[in-house]
Design a protein around this motif. Sequence first.
Motif, PDB file in Angstrom:
ATOM      1  N   ARG A 105      24.633  18.327 -28.437  1.00  0.00           N
ATOM      2  CA  ARG A 105      26.002  18.731 -28.128  1.00  0.00           C
ATOM      3  C   ARG A 105      26.860  17.517 -27.788  1.00  0.00           C
ATOM      4  N   SER A 165      14.140  11.241 -27.191  1.00  0.00           N
ATOM      5  CA  SER A 165      14.420  12.491 -27.901  1.00  0.00           C
ATOM      6  C   SER A 165      13.264  13.466 -27.772  1.00  0.00           C
ATOM      7  N   ILE A 182      10.564  24.032 -33.927  1.00  0.00           N
ATOM      8  CA  ILE A 182      11.967  23.701 -33.691  1.00  0.00           C
ATOM      9  C   ILE A 182      12.766  24.981 -33.446  1.00  0.00           C
ATOM     10  N   PRO A 183      13.352  25.165 -32.252  1.00  0.00           N
ATOM     11  CA  PRO A 183      14.168  26.350 -31.961  1.00  0.00           C
ATOM     12  C   PRO A 183      15.357  26.424 -32.908  1.00  0.00           C
ATOM     13  N   ARG A 210      18.436  27.375 -32.487  1.00  0.00           N
ATOM     14  CA  ARG A 210      19.717  26.889 -31.974  1.00  0.00           C
ATOM     15  C   ARG A 210      19.795  25.358 -32.036  1.00  0.00           C
ATOM     16  N   GLU A 211      18.647  24.692 -31.841  1.00  0.00           N
ATOM     17  CA  GLU A 211      18.635  23.236 -31.937  1.00  0.00           C
ATOM     18  C   GLU A 211      18.803  22.793 -33.390  1.00  0.00           C
ATOM     19  N   VAL A 243      12.042  15.527 -25.691  1.00  0.00           N
ATOM     20  CA  VAL A 243      12.232  16.351 -24.499  1.00  0.00           C
ATOM     21  C   VAL A 243      12.173  17.815 -24.890  1.00  0.00           C
ATOM     22  N   ALA A 244      12.020  18.653 -23.888  1.00  0.00           N
ATOM     23  CA  ALA A 244      11.858  20.088 -24.154  1.00  0.00           C
ATOM     24  C   ALA A 244      13.109  20.688 -24.778  1.00  0.00           C
ATOM     25  N   ASP A 245      14.295  20.320 -24.266  1.00  0.00           N
ATOM     26  CA  ASP A 245      15.538  20.892 -24.769  1.00  0.00           C
ATOM     27  C   ASP A 245      16.442  19.781 -25.292  1.00  0.00           C
ATOM     28  N   LEU A 246      16.646  19.761 -26.593  1.00  0.00           N
ATOM     29  CA  LEU A 246      17.472  18.726 -27.210  1.00  0.00           C
ATOM     30  C   LEU A 246      18.945  19.111 -27.274  1.00  0.00           C
ATOM     31  N   MET A 247      19.272  20.336 -26.876  1.00  0.00           N
ATOM     32  CA  MET A 247      20.639  20.826 -27.000  1.00  0.00           C
ATOM     33  C   MET A 247      21.676  19.940 -26.309  1.00  0.00           C
ATOM     34  N   PRO A 248      21.441  19.493 -25.065  1.00  0.00           N
ATOM     35  CA  PRO A 248      22.447  18.647 -24.407  1.00  0.00           C
ATOM     36  C   PRO A 248      22.734  17.361 -25.184  1.00  0.00           C
TER      37      PRO A 248
END
Length: 273
Positions: A255, A245, A187-188, A190-191, A247-252
């Motif tokens: 947010r 959920s 888990i990154p 930032r996420e 997906v590679a980038d959960l940030m969008p």
Amino acid sequence: MPIWTGAVSFGLVNIPASLETAQESSQKINFHLEDKNDHSPVGYKYYNKTTGKDIERKDVIKTYEFEKGKRVEVTPEELKEINKESSENIEIENFVPIEEIDLLLFERPYYLTPKKGAEKSYHLLRQAMVKTKMCGIGKIVIRQKTNLVLILPREEYIIVEILRYPHTIIEPHEADYLKTSAKEVKIPKRELDMAIKLVENMKAPWAPSSYEDNYYEEVMKLINKKIKGKKVHTSKTSSKAQESSNVADLMPLLRKSLEDKKSQRSTKSKKRA
């Protein structure tokens, strides 16, 4: 009407009491079984699997197969005699801190109510548990079944919670449902930080009365539409529910969720003002 009458004891203190349900069942929807050809009621019946003939319930007995093809009969009276003493009493065996009880064990709550003349010992036990922040562990026999119970104070009452036995619970280390372990998923930061912000933003006081049984309401709407003769349309799954959920980038997604929650809170604040 109480489902059990007996006594609760801790040490030498004996409290004649009974168990009253603590679950509301008024919103249960009862469907009838019917034959689709003529709408005649469909019922259950006992029948002899060898002859196919119907038999009366009074002629049904319980047997236990101890060897292939060999069985012994066990009567309800014999089973009741085994638990005769324990079926009339709940003996508190230990007191433990409530926070040590695994929530997975909780199954069904009842109110313990004292018999006339036992009020003092009832509230003595209740206040002692409140002051020590402890709850009792004991056993009770209901309908010929021995249940593990948790005895704890709740406002002016003592609650008896039927517990599942620990051996009936699948513990996390025994379960194999997850295809990917937590150690394998990276888990990154930032996420994770954004997810923490979202959780904190959704924080609210525990208010159980604010949560409604939407399933019951929707089923009743469906039934009322049918009564009125209106055509019922099946709603399509919303695109929001179809979002994945995984997906590679959960940030969008995180947010957008955070922005939506902030907007909802702002709208509620304006309405209250």
